[in-house]
Design an enzyme around this catalytic site. Structure first.
Site, short mmCIF file in Angstrom:
data_model
loop_
_atom_site.label_atom_id
_atom_site.label_comp_id
_atom_site.label_asym_id
_atom_site.label_seq_id
_atom_site.Cartn_x
_atom_site.Cartn_y
_atom_site.Cartn_z
N THR A 149 -4.52 13.74 5.02
CA THR A 149 -3.12 13.90 5.42
C THR A 149 -2.94 15.22 6.18
O THR A 149 -2.31 15.26 7.25
CB THR A 149 -2.18 13.82 4.21
OG1 THR A 149 -2.56 12.70 3.42
CG2 THR A 149 -0.74 13.68 4.62
N GLY A 168 -2.66 8.23 -4.41
CA GLY A 168 -1.96 9.40 -4.95
C GLY A 168 -0.73 9.78 -4.13
O GLY A 168 -0.46 9.22 -3.07
N ASP A 169 0.04 10.68 -4.67
CA ASP A 169 1.16 11.35 -3.98
C ASP A 169 1.38 12.61 -4.82
O ASP A 169 0.49 13.00 -5.59
CB ASP A 169 2.40 10.43 -3.94
CG ASP A 169 3.43 10.90 -2.91
OD1 ASP A 169 3.29 10.57 -1.73
OD2 ASP A 169 4.38 11.63 -3.29
N LYS A 204 5.35 3.61 8.38
CA LYS A 204 4.18 4.48 8.54
C LYS A 204 2.91 3.63 8.59
O LYS A 204 2.08 3.77 9.48
CB LYS A 204 4.12 5.44 7.35
CG LYS A 204 3.00 6.45 7.42
CD LYS A 204 2.75 7.14 6.08
CE LYS A 204 3.98 7.81 5.52
NZ LYS A 204 3.65 8.73 4.40
N ASN A 257 -2.71 19.17 -1.59
CA ASN A 257 -3.75 18.80 -0.62
C ASN A 257 -3.29 18.86 0.82
O ASN A 257 -4.04 19.28 1.69
CB ASN A 257 -4.13 17.32 -0.84
CG ASN A 257 -5.21 17.20 -1.86
OD1 ASN A 257 -5.80 18.20 -2.25
ND2 ASN A 257 -5.47 15.99 -2.29
N LYS A 306 0.85 -1.19 0.00
CA LYS A 306 0.00 0.00 0.00
C LYS A 306 0.87 1.23 0.00
O LYS A 306 1.78 1.35 0.83
CB LYS A 306 -0.90 -0.01 1.26
CG LYS A 306 -1.84 1.17 1.33
CD LYS A 306 -3.07 0.93 0.50
CE LYS A 306 -3.85 2.21 0.19
NZ LYS A 306 -3.36 2.90 -1.04
N GLN A 313 7.13 4.04 3.90
CA GLN A 313 5.73 3.64 3.92
C GLN A 313 5.52 2.37 4.77
O GLN A 313 4.49 2.22 5.42
CB GLN A 313 5.25 3.39 2.48
CG GLN A 313 3.75 3.46 2.30
CD GLN A 313 3.21 4.87 2.17
OE1 GLN A 313 3.78 5.69 1.47
NE2 GLN A 313 2.13 5.17 2.86
N LYS A 339 5.46 1.74 -3.01
CA LYS A 339 5.37 3.08 -3.60
C LYS A 339 5.67 2.95 -5.09
O LYS A 339 6.33 2.01 -5.51
CB LYS A 339 6.39 4.02 -2.95
CG LYS A 339 6.04 5.48 -3.06
CD LYS A 339 5.13 5.91 -1.93
CE LYS A 339 4.68 7.33 -2.05
NZ LYS A 339 4.05 7.79 -0.80
N1 GLU Z 1 1.13 9.09 -0.61
C1 GLU Z 1 0.55 9.08 0.69
C2 GLU Z 1 1.62 8.81 1.74
O1 GLU Z 1 2.74 9.23 1.56
C3 GLU Z 1 -0.68 8.19 0.80
C4 GLU Z 1 -0.50 6.76 0.42
C5 GLU Z 1 -1.82 5.97 0.37
O2 GLU Z 1 -2.87 6.49 0.70
O3 GLU Z 1 -1.73 4.79 0.01
O4 GLU Z 1 1.41 8.22 2.77
#
Ligand code: GLU
Length: 449
Positions: free
Chosen positions: A213, A168-169, A117, A244, A93, A114, A129
């Site tokens: 976020t 997204g990112d 996190k 965002n 994810k 990630q 990612k």
């Molecule tokens: N890109 C966001 C992050 O850095 C969200 C990733 C997601 O929702 O999968 O955590």
């Protein structure tokens, strides 16, 4: 840089050697390893079972060609990436980033962050990612769509709601997710909502995902303030970035009584002592896709626009970097400290360099790392997956409440873990250790994979 525990230094040297030229990935690994000394002292099985070495090696890395035709009929070529880093806790994810700076080292740093996190959220999501060196700036809607379709024509085979779930990112928002989800649906002949998060509300999205976020980072800071009987009331805040994360951080800060006195984009920054006018900022950034100088002009008096200088020179009580990696380095950190900043929380991924973090710690500035402070985005993605799996849709208020509770739990987990490992108040240690232990224990339980 802090010195590493000897066994961890060996692991770091191996990572640097096996992944040459990937400076951001090395930095992200070093940052996590620098917190794990007390953990390996207590639990030597994490080293004996090579769980840390295995964590630093992605399960799978996909690199592919993305050809597409621009509006002039010219063939354009980009490179696509997906790094499926760790699936011990759930399907891979993590977001997709479209930006010219993207290369394997950036995707690996983001994917590595990630893992921890996502682990910290306490939810069933692994880490990954992806992205491309495609630059969406100045591209027409048709070009964006054709690029997304070509990107997905290759990537779709690696995805699935139980396999890998992108979102997204930077450079990827609801529009791009829509084009990619549409192409996925077309190729697979499946309306598999749970394969993407960050979707629109009429096609499987979740309330609060857009805001998550930014809101989450502010909820996290609110917990920091509460821990010393303080609030946002009367605080001056500086926020960088204009996507965002920044926009919804500003919205929540104003709701909680703080004042955002300056914000920025890649062209410069504005100072608005009365507080940033959010409706105007949204109009400039989301509708007109304009620059900070447009904001100052439209605001008419009161706001000053500055180009070619750092927003971190503006005095504030709280700083929230929401733009990009390493935007706060030694000089910016020194300016923040000199001007009396008390709290720095990362809304973006790794916006503070190791040097900046060291300065904050030496000066007693509370520092909240991104993997804890900005986890609200991916946590709400997990809530979106939950709603998709049950074909349900929750209200805004209910979803926001869950987000707030998740951020409170992450905050408390960081503090309790930091205490347990003899570093009270150290959010970096707390986040790295708590995130690591959950994923490492799952890896041990699943055998040598
Ligand atoms: N890109 C966001 C992050 O850095 C969200 C990733 C997601 O929702 O999968 O955590």
């Amino acid at each position: 840089m802090t010195e590493l525990h000897q066994q961890l230094q060996h692991i770091y040297d191996e990572v640097a050697h096996r992944n040459p030229g990937e400076a951001e990935f090395h930095q992200a690994v070093y940052e996590v390893l620098s917190s794990l000394g007390p953990v390996v002292e207590k639990h030597s099985d994490y080293v004996d079972s090579a769980v840390i070495r295995r964590l630093c090696e992605p399960e799978r890395q996909i690199i592919f060609r993305v050809p597409w035709i621009d509006d002039n009929g010219v063939v354009q070529l980009n490179r696509g990436f997906r790094v499926e880093f760790n699936s011990a806790l759930g399907p891979f994810k993590g977001g997709l980033r479209f930006h010219p700076s993207v290369y394997l080292g950036i995707v690996k740093f983001l994917g590595f962050e990630q893992i921890f996190k996502n682990s910290l959220t306490g939810m069933p999501i692994g880490g990954g990612k992806g992205g491309s060196d495609f630059d969406p700036k100045g591209r027409s809607d048709g070009e964006i769509m054709r690029f997304c379709q070509s990107f997905m024509t290759e990537l779709y085979r690696h995805l699935g709601e139980y396999t890998d779930v992108p979102a997204g990112d930077t450079g990827v928002g609801m529009r791009e997710i829509g084009y990619m989800f549409g192409q996925y649906k077309r190729i697979t002949n499946r309306y598999e909502s749970g394969v993407f998060t960050g979707k629109g509300m009429t096609w499987g999205g979740s309330q609060v995902r857009t805001e998550a976020t930014g809101y989450g980072t502010v909820f996290f800071i609110n917990e920091i303030l509460k821990a010393s009987d303080d609030t946002f009331e009367g605080k001056d805040v500086v926020v960088s970035g204009s996507g965002n994360v920044a926009i919804y951080a500003i919205e929540k800060i104003h709701e909680l009584g703080g004042t955002v006195v300056a914000c920025s984009d890649s062209s410069g920054y504005v100072v608005d002592e009365k507080g940033i006018d959010l409706a105007l900022l949204k109009e400039v950034k989301e509708v007109r896709r304009g620059r900070m100088s447009d904001y100052a002009e439209l605001r008419g008096g009161g706001a000053t626009s500055v180009e070619g200088a750092s927003v971190w020179e503006v005095p504030c009580d709280i700083a929230i970097p929401c733009a990009t990696q390493n935007e706060i380095n030694g000089d910016e950190a020194a300016a923040l400290i000199r001007n009396g900043c008390k709290v720095v929380a990362e809304g973006a991924n790794m916006p503070c360099s190791p040097n900046a973090i060291k300065q904050f710690s030496d000066a007693g500035v509370i520092f909240a790392p991104g993997k804890a402070a900005n986890a609200g985005g991916v946590a709400t993605s997990a809530l979106e997956m939950q709603q998709n799996a049950s074909r349900d849709s929750w209200t805004f208020a209910d979803t926001e409440l869950r987000l707030e509770q998740i951020m409170r739990r992450i905050h408390n987990r960081c503090l309790v873990t930091a205490d347990e490992y003899g570093q009270p108040g150290n959010y970096v240690a707390g986040a790295n250790i708590a995130g690591f232990i959950r994923v490492a224990d799952a890896m041990l339980a699943l055998g040598l994979v």
